[in-house]
Design a protein around this motif. Structure first.
Motif, PDB file in Angstrom:
ATOM      1  N   VAL A  18      34.943 -38.342  14.155  1.00 38.69           N
ATOM      2  CA  VAL A  18      36.296 -37.751  14.607  1.00 38.69           C
ATOM      3  C   VAL A  18      37.148 -37.938  13.347  1.00 38.69           C
ATOM      4  O   VAL A  18      37.272 -38.786  12.693  1.00 38.69           O
ATOM      5  CB  VAL A  18      36.802 -38.892  15.587  1.00 38.69           C
ATOM      6  CG1 VAL A  18      38.290 -38.415  15.983  1.00 38.69           C
ATOM      7  CG2 VAL A  18      36.031 -39.082  16.758  1.00 38.69           C
ATOM      8  N   SER A  19      37.700 -36.644  13.133  1.00 39.61           N
ATOM      9  CA  SER A  19      38.501 -36.340  11.988  1.00 39.61           C
ATOM     10  C   SER A  19      39.966 -36.804  12.289  1.00 39.61           C
ATOM     11  O   SER A  19      40.265 -37.303  13.404  1.00 39.61           O
ATOM     12  CB  SER A  19      38.629 -34.784  11.571  1.00 39.61           C
ATOM     13  OG  SER A  19      39.070 -34.190  12.634  1.00 39.61           O
ATOM     14  N   HIS A  20      40.831 -36.671  11.300  1.00 38.75           N
ATOM     15  CA  HIS A  20      42.086 -37.012  11.205  1.00 38.75           C
ATOM     16  C   HIS A  20      43.060 -36.435  12.343  1.00 38.75           C
ATOM     17  O   HIS A  20      43.837 -36.721  13.281  1.00 38.75           O
ATOM     18  CB  HIS A  20      42.779 -36.850   9.969  1.00 38.75           C
ATOM     19  CG  HIS A  20      44.317 -37.345  10.164  1.00 38.75           C
ATOM     20  ND1 HIS A  20      44.582 -38.701  10.169  1.00 38.75           N
ATOM     21  CD2 HIS A  20      45.360 -36.394   9.962  1.00 38.75           C
ATOM     22  CE1 HIS A  20      46.018 -38.495  10.441  1.00 38.75           C
ATOM     23  NE2 HIS A  20      46.682 -37.579   9.929  1.00 38.75           N
ATOM     24  N   SER A  21      42.440 -35.122  12.522  1.00 34.44           N
ATOM     25  CA  SER A  21      42.948 -33.994  13.574  1.00 34.44           C
ATOM     26  C   SER A  21      42.423 -33.962  14.822  1.00 34.44           C
ATOM     27  O   SER A  21      42.582 -33.164  15.884  1.00 34.44           O
ATOM     28  CB  SER A  21      42.899 -32.599  12.923  1.00 34.44           C
ATOM     29  OG  SER A  21      41.600 -32.101  12.879  1.00 34.44           O
ATOM     30  N   LYS A  22      41.431 -35.342  15.004  1.00 31.13           N
ATOM     31  CA  LYS A  22      40.584 -35.564  16.576  1.00 31.13           C
ATOM     32  C   LYS A  22      39.752 -34.542  16.806  1.00 31.13           C
ATOM     33  O   LYS A  22      39.421 -34.242  18.016  1.00 31.13           O
ATOM     34  CB  LYS A  22      41.724 -35.622  17.573  1.00 31.13           C
ATOM     35  CG  LYS A  22      42.822 -36.610  17.473  1.00 31.13           C
ATOM     36  CD  LYS A  22      42.164 -37.933  17.191  1.00 31.13           C
ATOM     37  CE  LYS A  22      43.442 -39.000  17.468  1.00 31.13           C
ATOM     38  NZ  LYS A  22      43.787 -39.651  15.996  1.00 31.13           N
ATOM     39  N   ILE A  23      39.186 -33.663  15.732  1.00 28.12           N
ATOM     40  CA  ILE A  23      37.938 -32.787  15.917  1.00 28.12           C
ATOM     41  C   ILE A  23      36.941 -33.590  16.087  1.00 28.12           C
ATOM     42  O   ILE A  23      36.336 -34.243  15.143  1.00 28.12           O
ATOM     43  CB  ILE A  23      38.003 -31.655  14.910  1.00 28.12           C
ATOM     44  CG1 ILE A  23      39.277 -30.787  14.941  1.00 28.12           C
ATOM     45  CG2 ILE A  23      36.791 -30.788  15.016  1.00 28.12           C
ATOM     46  CD1 ILE A  23      39.167 -29.965  13.816  1.00 28.12           C
ATOM     47  N   HIS A  24      36.024 -33.540  17.068  1.00 29.41           N
ATOM     48  CA  HIS A  24      34.843 -34.146  17.315  1.00 29.41           C
ATOM     49  C   HIS A  24      33.636 -33.276  16.893  1.00 29.41           C
ATOM     50  O   HIS A  24      33.404 -32.189  17.321  1.00 29.41           O
ATOM     51  CB  HIS A  24      34.578 -34.698  18.920  1.00 29.41           C
ATOM     52  CG  HIS A  24      35.699 -35.624  19.214  1.00 29.41           C
ATOM     53  ND1 HIS A  24      36.943 -35.612  19.139  1.00 29.41           N
ATOM     54  CD2 HIS A  24      35.177 -36.807  19.645  1.00 29.41           C
ATOM     55  CE1 HIS A  24      37.383 -36.545  19.670  1.00 29.41           C
ATOM     56  NE2 HIS A  24      36.428 -37.222  20.040  1.00 29.41           N
ATOM     57  N   THR A  25      32.545 -33.952  15.891  1.00 25.91           N
ATOM     58  CA  THR A  25      31.620 -33.268  15.405  1.00 25.91           C
ATOM     59  C   THR A  25      30.265 -34.121  15.727  1.00 25.91           C
ATOM     60  O   THR A  25      30.477 -35.429  15.491  1.00 25.91           O
ATOM     61  CB  THR A  25      31.864 -32.875  14.052  1.00 25.91           C
ATOM     62  OG1 THR A  25      33.082 -32.221  13.789  1.00 25.91           O
ATOM     63  CG2 THR A  25      30.575 -32.076  13.516  1.00 25.91           C
ATOM     64  N   ARG A  26      29.338 -33.655  16.394  1.00 24.33           N
ATOM     65  CA  ARG A  26      28.265 -34.535  16.772  1.00 24.33           C
ATOM     66  C   ARG A  26      27.543 -34.916  15.413  1.00 24.33           C
ATOM     67  O   ARG A  26      27.481 -34.127  14.165  1.00 24.33           O
ATOM     68  CB  ARG A  26      27.050 -33.661  17.302  1.00 24.33           C
ATOM     69  CG  ARG A  26      27.681 -33.393  18.800  1.00 24.33           C
ATOM     70  CD  ARG A  26      28.109 -34.579  19.888  1.00 24.33           C
ATOM     71  NE  ARG A  26      26.948 -35.427  20.163  1.00 24.33           N
ATOM     72  CZ  ARG A  26      27.112 -36.287  20.897  1.00 24.33           C
ATOM     73  NH1 ARG A  26      28.172 -36.970  21.165  1.00 24.33           N
ATOM     74  NH2 ARG A  26      26.093 -37.064  21.378  1.00 24.33           N
ATOM     75  N   ARG A  27      26.906 -36.188  15.364  1.00 26.25           N
ATOM     76  CA  ARG A  27      26.520 -36.709  14.253  1.00 26.25           C
ATOM     77  C   ARG A  27      25.254 -37.595  14.865  1.00 26.25           C
ATOM     78  O   ARG A  27      25.251 -38.141  15.685  1.00 26.25           O
ATOM     79  CB  ARG A  27      27.249 -37.475  13.330  1.00 26.25           C
ATOM     80  CG  ARG A  27      28.117 -38.509  13.875  1.00 26.25           C
ATOM     81  CD  ARG A  27      28.563 -39.434  12.930  1.00 26.25           C
ATOM     82  NE  ARG A  27      27.550 -40.057  12.253  1.00 26.25           N
ATOM     83  CZ  ARG A  27      27.700 -41.126  11.243  1.00 26.25           C
ATOM     84  NH1 ARG A  27      29.084 -41.333  10.828  1.00 26.25           N
ATOM     85  NH2 ARG A  27      26.802 -41.801  10.624  1.00 26.25           N
ATOM     86  N   ARG A  28      24.480 -38.209  13.749  1.00 25.82           N
ATOM     87  CA  ARG A  28      23.324 -39.266  14.055  1.00 25.82           C
ATOM     88  C   ARG A  28      23.680 -40.332  13.216  1.00 25.82           C
ATOM     89  O   ARG A  28      24.080 -40.519  12.151  1.00 25.82           O
ATOM     90  CB  ARG A  28      22.006 -38.580  13.429  1.00 25.82           C
ATOM     91  CG  ARG A  28      21.250 -37.754  14.505  1.00 25.82           C
ATOM     92  CD  ARG A  28      19.979 -37.150  13.836  1.00 25.82           C
ATOM     93  NE  ARG A  28      19.026 -38.121  13.218  1.00 25.82           N
ATOM     94  CZ  ARG A  28      17.858 -38.260  13.749  1.00 25.82           C
ATOM     95  NH1 ARG A  28      17.464 -37.352  14.682  1.00 25.82           N
ATOM     96  NH2 ARG A  28      17.141 -39.152  13.227  1.00 25.82           N
ATOM     97  N   PHE A  29      23.615 -41.576  13.835  1.00 32.12           N
ATOM     98  CA  PHE A  29      23.737 -42.807  13.297  1.00 32.12           C
ATOM     99  C   PHE A  29      22.076 -43.287  12.914  1.00 32.12           C
ATOM    100  O   PHE A  29      21.588 -43.978  13.703  1.00 32.12           O
ATOM    101  CB  PHE A  29      24.622 -43.716  14.225  1.00 32.12           C
ATOM    102  CG  PHE A  29      25.821 -43.518  14.464  1.00 32.12           C
ATOM    103  CD1 PHE A  29      27.223 -43.980  13.328  1.00 32.12           C
ATOM    104  CD2 PHE A  29      26.245 -42.749  15.541  1.00 32.12           C
ATOM    105  CE1 PHE A  29      28.389 -43.671  13.642  1.00 32.12           C
ATOM    106  CE2 PHE A  29      27.597 -42.476  15.671  1.00 32.12           C
ATOM    107  CZ  PHE A  29      28.745 -42.673  14.777  1.00 32.12           C
ATOM    108  N   GLU A  30      21.970 -43.451  11.653  1.00 30.01           N
ATOM    109  CA  GLU A  30      20.445 -43.781  11.296  1.00 30.01           C
ATOM    110  C   GLU A  30      20.494 -45.387  11.352  1.00 30.01           C
ATOM    111  O   GLU A  30      21.608 -46.107  11.085  1.00 30.01           O
ATOM    112  CB  GLU A  30      20.025 -43.149   9.847  1.00 30.01           C
ATOM    113  CG  GLU A  30      20.091 -41.763   9.914  1.00 30.01           C
ATOM    114  CD  GLU A  30      19.013 -41.129  10.653  1.00 30.01           C
ATOM    115  OE1 GLU A  30      18.159 -41.907  11.117  1.00 30.01           O
ATOM    116  OE2 GLU A  30      19.000 -39.897  10.824  1.00 30.01           O
TER     117      GLU A  30
END
Length: 98
Positions: A18-30
């Motif tokens: 979640v960026s400062h502008s609240k844009i959600h981008t999918r990611r993996r938590f290894e």
């Protein structure tokens, strides 16, 4: 090689960055995997395993590999861990019988 724990089969999780502008981008938590050698007191053997740091802390808290395996239910363990647990149980049964 997959990034999975050799004892508990813990794998990567997914979520959002979640960026400062609240844009959600999918990611993996290894998973934080560590290459360690654990000693089995009952068997007198060393096992090279690739386990999560969280699992390593749990093994230390329980008092070693044998205590960790005996205190963990089989459905949570991997096949490799189940084989080690079976050998530990067999070794303990032989010691008690003698």
């Amino acid at each position: 090689m997959s990034r999975r724990c050799d004892l508990l089969d813990t794998g990567p999780m997914s979520g959002n960055t979640v960026s400062h502008s609240k844009i959600h981008t999918r990611r993996r938590f290894e998973v934080n995997l560590c290459n360690v050698t654990l000693l089995s007191d009952s068997l007198g053997q060393k096992f090279k395993v690739r386990i999560a740091a969280k699992t390593l802390r749990t093994v230390d808290t329980k008092g070693g590999l044998d205590a960790f395996l005996l205190g963990t239910k089989n459905h949570k363990l991997t096949e490799k861990a189940k084989r080690i647990k079976k050998a530990v149980l067999k070794s303990r049964a032989e010691i008690e019988a003698a």
